[in-house]
Design an enzyme around this catalytic site. Sequence first.
Site, PDB file in Angstrom:
ATOM      1  N   CYS A 149      63.046 -13.129   6.675  1.00 11.99           N
ATOM      2  CA  CYS A 149      64.022 -12.991   6.874  1.00 11.99           C
ATOM      3  C   CYS A 149      64.394 -12.422   8.350  1.00 11.99           C
ATOM      4  CB  CYS A 149      64.830 -11.916   5.717  1.00 11.99           C
ATOM      5  SG  CYS A 149      65.075 -13.219   4.320  1.00 11.99           S
ATOM      6  N   LEU A 150      65.360 -13.450   9.202  1.00 14.30           N
ATOM      7  CA  LEU A 150      66.377 -13.274  10.481  1.00 14.30           C
ATOM      8  C   LEU A 150      67.263 -14.122  10.526  1.00 14.30           C
ATOM      9  CD1 LEU A 150      64.175 -11.842  12.625  1.00 14.30           C
ATOM     10  CD2 LEU A 150      63.625 -13.652  13.505  1.00 14.30           C
TER      11      LEU A 150
END
Length: 355
Positions: free
Chosen positions: A138-139
């Site tokens: 998750c970025l």
Amino acid sequence: MGSFSVEKQRSKQPMERKTTKGFERFDVVTDDRDHRFRDSNDGKSFNDGSSELYKTIMREWKILEKNLPESIYVRVYEQRIDLMRAVIVGAVGTPYHDGIFFFDIVFPANYPKHPPKLYYHSFGYRLNPNLYNNGKVCLSLLNTWHGRKREKWDPSESTMLQVLLSIQALVLNEKPFFNEPGVDKGLGRFGLSLEKKSRVYNEGAYFTTCRTSYQLLRRPPRNFEEFVSGHFRERASRIIDAGRQYASGHVRIGYYSCESAPSSSSGVVVSPEFKVRIKEFFPLFVRALRQNENGAPVDGVDLRCTTNFVVTAWNDTDGDWMEDPENKGGGFFKTMMDKIKQSFGWKNIGNNNSS
């Protein structure tokens, strides 16, 4: 720098090294059999040298080859230029120090309109709020997490190097607890409570780093076998001593060998569960080092002797290893560490938090 191409790299000989020194930060390899995204893009090789996609990926290669820091290593694939594998070394001052973290990467057919896809080699562990046990990353820069527009993927400016540096700096950071959704360290009177939760979270992050290290020694990713072996053999002594310092409350987790480590006259509080986990881990770690070398002597040392000593002695002790050797005339842990260092040929390490 001259033109960069796949052909330029074909003449390179396979690397045969027992340490990480000299392991190229960027190189081209051929074996993609264990890559997570091997079956993506219908197996297309993207090797049409006249295509815009090919040229874009070659530009990414040039950027990485020229600008990778010492703590990030990348392998790209001769016949599958849409694939990439990267490893990031955990930074000093974080609960991830001395760990290594692998990511498989694929460029989509419409790259750079859409960002690359990443898979984290988790071994089923949740390492971080941004790194899931199913391998999801998750970025904001990957458009897999919310963020302001300037934090999102920009087809005209964003690069793979930026993605790797963002993971290193923003994800594998000093206080990963504050990456949790809804957690704000600027919450006034709740700040101290959150800092305490952050320290507890770091216990789990550090131990998960240890477990990941063990799994990597048992199952190193292809093209990084020598790197994994060399990395942990070079750092084994400090990894073990860091565990002792943390479990005994001498150093706050994440700050081993860090000059700016927070200190407390009453010591650092760690949970009993953490102490037990660390006590149980290091015999397995040393055993994995031995198995990683198939029991063969390394630098004239037979790891079987060291492993048997650690497993037997650690299991026989009743917690005395937690005590400070200086306060007990030596103590079990000092005896054990001296035996390990003698067997491995390691240099002496002090009882403070210096490297």
